[in-house]
Design a protein around this motif. Structure first.
Motif, PDB file in Angstrom:
ATOM      1  N   TRP A   1      55.299  32.308  32.063  1.00  0.00           N
ATOM      2  CA  TRP A   1      55.054  32.770  33.351  1.00  0.00           C
ATOM      3  C   TRP A   1      55.649  32.040  34.531  1.00  0.00           C
ATOM      4  CZ3 TRP A   1      50.713  36.387  34.719  1.00  0.00           C
ATOM      5  CH2 TRP A   1      50.296  36.293  35.887  1.00  0.00           C
ATOM      6  N   GLN A   2      56.140  32.600  35.366  1.00  0.00           N
ATOM      7  CA  GLN A   2      56.538  32.041  36.511  1.00  0.00           C
ATOM      8  C   GLN A   2      56.265  32.877  37.775  1.00  0.00           C
ATOM      9  OE1 GLN A   2      61.320  31.684  37.909  1.00  0.00           O
ATOM     10  NE2 GLN A   2      60.774  30.111  36.275  1.00  0.00           N
ATOM     11  N   GLY A   3      55.666  32.252  39.036  1.00  0.00           N
ATOM     12  CA  GLY A   3      55.198  32.765  40.223  1.00  0.00           C
ATOM     13  C   GLY A   3      53.680  32.466  40.436  1.00  0.00           C
ATOM     14  N   PRO A   4      53.338  33.245  41.414  1.00  0.00           N
ATOM     15  CA  PRO A   4      51.900  32.574  41.743  1.00  0.00           C
ATOM     16  C   PRO A   4      50.959  32.773  40.470  1.00  0.00           C
ATOM     17  CG  PRO A   4      52.680  34.545  43.200  1.00  0.00           C
ATOM     18  CD  PRO A   4      53.952  34.373  42.138  1.00  0.00           C
ATOM     19  N   PRO A   5      50.207  31.868  40.452  1.00  0.00           N
ATOM     20  CA  PRO A   5      49.395  31.756  39.063  1.00  0.00           C
ATOM     21  C   PRO A   5      48.223  32.929  39.229  1.00  0.00           C
ATOM     22  CG  PRO A   5      48.523  30.155  40.950  1.00  0.00           C
ATOM     23  CD  PRO A   5      49.958  30.895  41.352  1.00  0.00           C
ATOM     24  N   PRO A   6      47.647  33.035  37.953  1.00  0.00           N
ATOM     25  CA  PRO A   6      46.600  33.886  37.700  1.00  0.00           C
ATOM     26  C   PRO A   6      45.646  33.972  38.731  1.00  0.00           C
ATOM     27  CG  PRO A   6      47.509  33.087  35.588  1.00  0.00           C
ATOM     28  CD  PRO A   6      48.082  32.495  36.671  1.00  0.00           C
ATOM     29  N   GLU A   7      45.144  32.641  39.133  1.00  0.00           N
ATOM     30  CA  GLU A   7      43.966  32.441  40.141  1.00  0.00           C
ATOM     31  C   GLU A   7      44.544  33.193  41.216  1.00  0.00           C
ATOM     32  OE1 GLU A   7      43.787  29.486  36.879  1.00  0.00           O
ATOM     33  OE2 GLU A   7      45.358  30.194  38.198  1.00  0.00           O
ATOM     34  N   GLU A   8      45.379  33.519  41.845  1.00  0.00           N
ATOM     35  CA  GLU A   8      45.955  33.778  43.010  1.00  0.00           C
ATOM     36  C   GLU A   8      46.010  35.443  42.922  1.00  0.00           C
ATOM     37  OE1 GLU A   8      49.868  33.963  45.829  1.00  0.00           O
ATOM     38  OE2 GLU A   8      49.468  32.218  45.025  1.00  0.00           O
ATOM     39  N   TRP A   9      46.185  35.874  41.666  1.00  0.00           N
ATOM     40  CA  TRP A   9      46.000  37.275  41.632  1.00  0.00           C
ATOM     41  C   TRP A   9      44.615  37.637  41.389  1.00  0.00           C
ATOM     42  CZ3 TRP A   9      49.920  40.350  42.322  1.00  0.00           C
ATOM     43  CH2 TRP A   9      51.262  39.879  42.461  1.00  0.00           C
ATOM     44  N   ALA A  10      43.913  36.809  40.701  1.00  0.00           N
ATOM     45  CA  ALA A  10      42.543  37.097  40.598  1.00  0.00           C
ATOM     46  C   ALA A  10      41.741  37.261  41.955  1.00  0.00           C
ATOM     47  CB  ALA A  10      41.682  36.035  39.858  1.00  0.00           C
ATOM     48  N   ALA A  11      42.224  36.494  42.948  1.00  0.00           N
ATOM     49  CA  ALA A  11      41.573  36.381  44.193  1.00  0.00           C
ATOM     50  C   ALA A  11      42.111  37.914  45.038  1.00  0.00           C
ATOM     51  CB  ALA A  11      42.082  35.373  45.223  1.00  0.00           C
ATOM     52  N   HIS A  12      43.250  38.454  44.745  1.00  0.00           N
ATOM     53  CA  HIS A  12      43.626  39.542  45.347  1.00  0.00           C
ATOM     54  C   HIS A  12      42.980  40.914  44.792  1.00  0.00           C
ATOM     55  CE1 HIS A  12      47.070  38.287  47.540  1.00  0.00           C
ATOM     56  NE2 HIS A  12      47.413  37.608  46.603  1.00  0.00           N
ATOM     57  N   PHE A  13      42.751  40.460  43.543  1.00  0.00           N
ATOM     58  CA  PHE A  13      42.235  41.893  42.764  1.00  0.00           C
ATOM     59  C   PHE A  13      40.640  41.554  42.694  1.00  0.00           C
ATOM     60  CE2 PHE A  13      46.534  42.848  41.554  1.00  0.00           C
ATOM     61  CZ  PHE A  13      46.956  43.870  42.237  1.00  0.00           C
ATOM     62  N   ASP A  14      39.963  40.673  42.926  1.00  0.00           N
ATOM     63  CA  ASP A  14      38.544  40.467  42.630  1.00  0.00           C
ATOM     64  C   ASP A  14      38.111  40.521  41.074  1.00  0.00           C
ATOM     65  OD1 ASP A  14      35.778  39.962  43.239  1.00  0.00           O
ATOM     66  OD2 ASP A  14      35.424  42.330  43.609  1.00  0.00           O
TER      67      ASP A  14
END
Length: 248
Positions: free
Chosen positions: A53-66
């Motif tokens: 994986w490269q890029g924004p971490p899963p935690e950042e995506w989790a914040a976007h997508f609740d």
């Protein structure tokens, strides 16, 4: 309700940004005959934490997508896998940072992914590639209307077509595919030449207001979960989205 991921692929055309659309075969269990963006359900193997994986971490995506980080990671992996399976566009790159160009050399691996003989983790490991989450942008979150027999909890991503790559129609799930300006795609839907689901309609309308791929990638998005309501009466089939009705 099954989690799913959809990717809105964009490129700049002579008249403005163009979006890649596919026309699904009539025999599909879901969205049969519809004009859609590439995407599909999350496979259990998309949750493999070993996927490079490269890029924004899963935690950042989790914040976007609740959602929790594990699901967010699986959604991004499903987005990359489904886009490659259905269009041949691979949102991955070398460990050095270079994004994949021509994907023709991965044709056999693509078939193996489709048949589930190969997982995304196995494919990336075998090729020395990493998933490029930084090529994705969060766009929307839609639920299939209540009362439908097959329901999906779908997160929509946006991505620009990587330089050197081509999107194709080499998938058994579509009878045709191609690039089209969002406004033209909406005109086809309004004229009855194509049929689109509410999330596709709304995304096309939003993209039609943007002047370039760069504008779309830079757009500030506040993601909220949307559940359309289907209305069936003597006027036909319509869908209500926050009080606004659309005819299907």
């Amino acid at each position: 309700m099954r989690p799913a991921a959809t990717v809105i692929l964009l490129r700049d055309g002579a008249g403005g940004p163009e979006v890649f659309l596919q026309h699904r075969v009539a025999q599909m269990d879901f969205a049969a005959g519809m004009t859609v963006f590439p995407g599909g359900g999350v496979d259990r193997r998309d949750a493999d934490a070993s996927i490079a994986w490269q890029g924004p971490p899963p935690e950042e995506w989790a914040a976007h997508f609740d959602c929790d980080p594990a699901l967010a990671r699986a959604l991004a992996c499903a987005a990359v896998r489904e886009t490659f399976e259905e269009s041949g566009v691979l949102l991955a790159g070398e460990a050095s940072g270079a994004v994949v160009g021509d994907t023709g050399r991965f044709r056999e691996a693509r078939r193996a992914l489709v048949s589930r003989q190969l997982s995304l983790a196995e494919f990336l490991t075998g090729t020395g590639l990493v998933l490029r989450a930084d090529l994705l942008r969060p766009w929307a979150h839609w639920l299939t209307p209540r009362g439908e027999s097959r329901r999906y909890d779908t997160r929509f991503f946006l991505a620009a077509l990587p330089e050197g790559q081509c999107a194709d129609g080499e998938t058994t799930e579509a009878v045709g595919s191609g690039w089209q300006q969002p406004a033209d795609a909406l005109a086809d839907a309004r004229a009855g030449r194509t049929t689109v689901l509410p999330p596709t309609w709304v995304a096309l309308a939003e993209l039609a207001e943007l002047g370039s791929v760069a504008d779309a990638l830079a757009a500030e998005r506040s993601i909220r979960r949307i559940t359309p309501r289907l209305i069936r009466d003597d006027r036909g089939l319509r869908v209500d989205i926050d009080g606004q009705e659309f005819t299907l």
